[in-house]
Every structure is written in structure tokens, then in C-alpha cells.
Design a protein around this motif. Sequence first.
Motif, mmCIF file in Angstrom:
data_model
loop_
_atom_site.group_PDB
_atom_site.id
_atom_site.type_symbol
_atom_site.label_atom_id
_atom_site.label_comp_id
_atom_site.label_asym_id
_atom_site.label_seq_id
_atom_site.Cartn_x
_atom_site.Cartn_y
_atom_site.Cartn_z
ATOM 1 N N PHE A 134 -6.012 -8.483 12.737
ATOM 2 C CA PHE A 134 -4.666 -8.380 13.232
ATOM 3 C C PHE A 134 -4.347 -7.917 14.882
ATOM 4 C CE2 PHE A 134 -3.619 -6.724 8.884
ATOM 5 C CZ PHE A 134 -3.380 -7.924 8.293
ATOM 6 N N MET A 187 1.110 3.638 2.238
ATOM 7 C CA MET A 187 1.587 3.844 3.741
ATOM 8 C C MET A 187 2.432 2.704 3.863
ATOM 9 S SD MET A 187 1.218 6.454 4.919
ATOM 10 C CE MET A 187 2.066 6.147 6.498
ATOM 11 N N GLY A 195 0.855 -1.176 0.009
ATOM 12 C CA GLY A 195 -0.042 0.036 -0.067
ATOM 13 C C GLY A 195 0.607 1.262 0.139
ATOM 14 N N PHE A 253 3.653 10.556 8.416
ATOM 15 C CA PHE A 253 2.937 9.486 9.237
ATOM 16 C C PHE A 253 3.724 8.444 9.604
ATOM 17 C CE2 PHE A 253 -0.045 11.294 5.881
ATOM 18 C CZ PHE A 253 -0.528 12.398 6.581
ATOM 19 N N HIS A 301 -2.485 -11.818 -3.209
ATOM 20 C CA HIS A 301 -1.731 -10.724 -3.666
ATOM 21 C C HIS A 301 -0.515 -11.054 -4.357
ATOM 22 C CE1 HIS A 301 0.596 -6.795 -4.000
ATOM 23 N NE2 HIS A 301 -0.775 -6.240 -3.491
ATOM 24 N N GLY A 335 -6.035 8.517 14.127
ATOM 25 C CA GLY A 335 -6.410 8.716 12.639
ATOM 26 C C GLY A 335 -5.411 9.479 11.861
HETATM 27 P P1 NAD Z 1 -3.777 1.455 0.049
HETATM 28 O O1 NAD Z 1 -5.181 1.060 -0.361
HETATM 29 O O2 NAD Z 1 -2.852 2.019 -0.432
HETATM 30 O O3 NAD Z 1 -3.130 0.310 1.013
HETATM 31 C C1 NAD Z 1 -3.668 -0.683 1.999
HETATM 32 C C2 NAD Z 1 -2.878 -2.009 2.014
HETATM 33 O O4 NAD Z 1 -3.598 -2.985 2.848
HETATM 34 C C3 NAD Z 1 -3.139 -2.725 0.475
HETATM 35 O O5 NAD Z 1 -1.815 -2.914 0.001
HETATM 36 C C4 NAD Z 1 -4.050 -3.867 0.836
HETATM 37 O O6 NAD Z 1 -3.761 -5.009 -0.243
HETATM 38 C C5 NAD Z 1 -3.512 -4.270 2.102
HETATM 39 N N1 NAD Z 1 -4.589 -5.269 2.969
HETATM 40 C C6 NAD Z 1 -5.964 -5.019 3.064
HETATM 41 N N2 NAD Z 1 -6.586 -6.059 3.696
HETATM 42 C C7 NAD Z 1 -5.444 -6.794 4.148
HETATM 43 C C8 NAD Z 1 -5.320 -7.975 4.535
HETATM 44 N N3 NAD Z 1 -6.110 -8.372 5.158
HETATM 45 N N4 NAD Z 1 -4.176 -8.336 4.858
HETATM 46 C C9 NAD Z 1 -3.030 -7.766 4.485
HETATM 47 N N5 NAD Z 1 -2.762 -6.555 3.888
HETATM 48 C C10 NAD Z 1 -4.040 -6.012 3.479
HETATM 49 O O7 NAD Z 1 -4.020 2.383 1.293
HETATM 50 P P2 NAD Z 1 -3.168 3.688 2.136
HETATM 51 O O8 NAD Z 1 -3.244 5.048 1.441
HETATM 52 O O9 NAD Z 1 -1.697 3.060 2.273
HETATM 53 O O10 NAD Z 1 -3.832 3.801 3.485
HETATM 54 C C11 NAD Z 1 -4.060 2.682 4.267
HETATM 55 C C12 NAD Z 1 -5.172 3.113 5.517
HETATM 56 O O11 NAD Z 1 -4.212 4.152 6.406
HETATM 57 C C13 NAD Z 1 -6.353 3.944 5.293
HETATM 58 O O12 NAD Z 1 -7.492 3.646 6.248
HETATM 59 C C14 NAD Z 1 -5.731 5.250 5.524
HETATM 60 O O13 NAD Z 1 -6.999 6.095 5.529
HETATM 61 C C15 NAD Z 1 -5.017 5.165 6.586
HETATM 62 N N6 NAD Z 1 -3.888 6.317 6.869
HETATM 63 C C16 NAD Z 1 -3.789 6.717 8.033
HETATM 64 C C17 NAD Z 1 -2.831 7.675 8.263
HETATM 65 C C18 NAD Z 1 -2.659 8.112 9.816
HETATM 66 O O14 NAD Z 1 -1.697 8.763 9.994
HETATM 67 N N7 NAD Z 1 -3.250 7.426 10.722
HETATM 68 C C19 NAD Z 1 -2.048 8.453 7.359
HETATM 69 C C20 NAD Z 1 -2.249 7.959 6.133
HETATM 70 C C21 NAD Z 1 -3.222 7.208 5.822
#
Ligand code: NAD
Length: 269
Positions: free
Chosen positions: A87, A16, A14, A242, A41, A126
Motif C-alpha cells: 500500500f 480497526m 478488521g 486509535f 474475502h 504503533g
Molecule cells: P484484524 O486482523 O482484525 O484486521 C486486519 C484486516 O486487514 C483484516 O480484515 C484482513 O483481511 C486485512 N488485510 C490483510 N491483508 C490485506 C491486504 N493485502 N489487502 C487488504 N486487506 C488486508 O486486525 P486489527 O486488530 O484490526 O489490527 C490491524 C493492525 O493494526 C495490527 O497490526 C494491530 O496491531 C494494529 N493496531 C494498531 C493500533 C495503533 O494505534 N497503531 C491500534 C490497534 C491495532
Amino acid sequence: MTHIPGIVITGASGRMGQMLIRTVTDSDQARLVGVVERTGHDWVGQDVGVAMGGAALGVTVTDDPLEAFAQAQAVIDFTAPEATLEFAALAAQARCVHVIGTTGMSDEQIAALEPASRHAVIVRAGNMSLGVNLLVQLTKKVAAALDEDFDIEVIEGHHHHKVDAPSGTALMLGEAAAEGRGVDLAEVSDRGRDGMTGARKRGDIGFHAIRGGDIVGEHDVLFAAPGERIVLRHLATDRAIFARGALKAALWGQGKAPGQYDMVDVLGL
Ligand code: NAD
């Protein structure tokens, strides 16, 4: 010699996930010991460095989270609500600190983290950046100082792939504004989760979400009264903020008593 905690990153491919892998491998305070992706994947079974288009890191992407968590002291998890719940149970079983960056969790899903937090440290926010957590504190202060002549509007912008709206950060800011004003957010933001629905009521807190291009994350808290306005603003231009915050949380959580914490605890704000 001080012990260097082993970290597992979930959601390795992903936006992040990849940023977190770079942050942990660049740090001399932590070791990357595992990376997890969902079953099916195409990264599963590959070296994660090679999958990311670079040099091998000696860590193979797995779809077996418990096996990975068993080698680690902390799990950093920015995935999706359903995955994060799974998790949490496994991280508690392995006695790992679970850092949750995943947003868009329902109240029921948040409540379901409680059993895991009896056995392990959970740090959930968040937004993991220092700047936004400071902004939350400032929002609370400003809202407490102003009366209801000031309407409060939270305006946020993100890239067009973002799934949830308003963002987890916008909700943190709305909660802080409501707390500062001494009201319950649920009662004063009937326009909240669906955006611009319903007419403005006195004391209401509004949310506005913009989705476009590659915006990393922008948040304004607007306090608007007849004749004057105050705007508190945070602009994120790099996801590294982040990831650095999440790593700080994973290190902070080592040796802490089981329970649920947030970034205000980690940063001592
Ligand atoms: P993204 O869609 O790019 O990545 C999510 C990843 O999680 C994907 O690679 C997906 O395959 C993987 N995934 C989903 N289900 C899974 C499972 N069961 N097992 C293993 N992997 C799994 O999204 P992103 O932009 O990286 O954001 C991810 C989350 O983090 C979102 O909820 C986003 O809002 C949040 N976020 C939070 C902050 C913070 O500071 N708290 C900052 C940025 C993003």
C-alpha cells in the motif's frame, strides 16, 4: 468552501477497519471514498455498510487498492506488514497521505518505506492515541530523571487474537525509556522480543506480554528500585481512540512535505 479530504480504509472487515469506517463516516471533516479488502474475502464487491450489518453507505469493497487510492487524498491502513508495504508504494503513486497503524513490521520492512516517503507523506505510529503518545513523553522524562537503581519493565496486555508481541506500543515505550536513560534499546533488552529469557542485567529493559479475552490495550511502565516504585499506566477501553488519532493524522498530513512523520508531530507534543 473548504475541501473535504476523501479517505480510503484498507483492511475494511478488521477490528480497526470497521472502527475506522464508522469514525470517518461520522466525521464532517472527511469523506469515505473507498474501502479495500484482500482478494478472495467475502466482503469484496459488497456495499461496506451492508457488509457491516447496517445501512448501505454507497461505497463498494474492492480488492484493487490503486483504483481506490486514485479517488482519495489519504489512506488509513491498519492491516499487516506485507500488505502495508504494498500500500505504501501505491499510496505514493497516487500521492495520498498514508497513515500506517499496522504493527509488527521488521526493521527491514520499516526501511523499505523510505522510497515511498520521498513522494508522499507517511504518518506511522504503533499507537495513534493521544494518551499513549503523552505516556511516551512522560516515560522519556521519568527515565531521564532516574538512575540505574531503577529497573525498567514494560508490561502490556491485549486480546488473544493479537499477532505480534510485545506490542508496537510496548516497543515505543521501551524506546522512550532507553532514550531517556541515554542507552540503545537493542543493547539493553536482550529479553525483549522473546519475553522472559535470560537473566536481568543492570540497566536492562524488560518486556512482558499478556494475551487474553477482549483486552483492547493496557500498558504499564514500571520503574522499580529498592524501597520504591513508580508506575505509569495507560488503559485503552475503546478502539475509537486509535481511529480518531488516525483520522487526525490523515487530515494533518494534507499539504505537508513528503517524508515520514509520527503522532508526536501530529499532536505537537
Ligand atoms: P484484524 O486482523 O482484525 O484486521 C486486519 C484486516 O486487514 C483484516 O480484515 C484482513 O483481511 C486485512 N488485510 C490483510 N491483508 C490485506 C491486504 N493485502 N489487502 C487488504 N486487506 C488486508 O486486525 P486489527 O486488530 O484490526 O489490527 C490491524 C493492525 O493494526 C495490527 O497490526 C494491530 O496491531 C494494529 N493496531 C494498531 C493500533 C495503533 O494505534 N497503531 C491500534 C490497534 C491495532
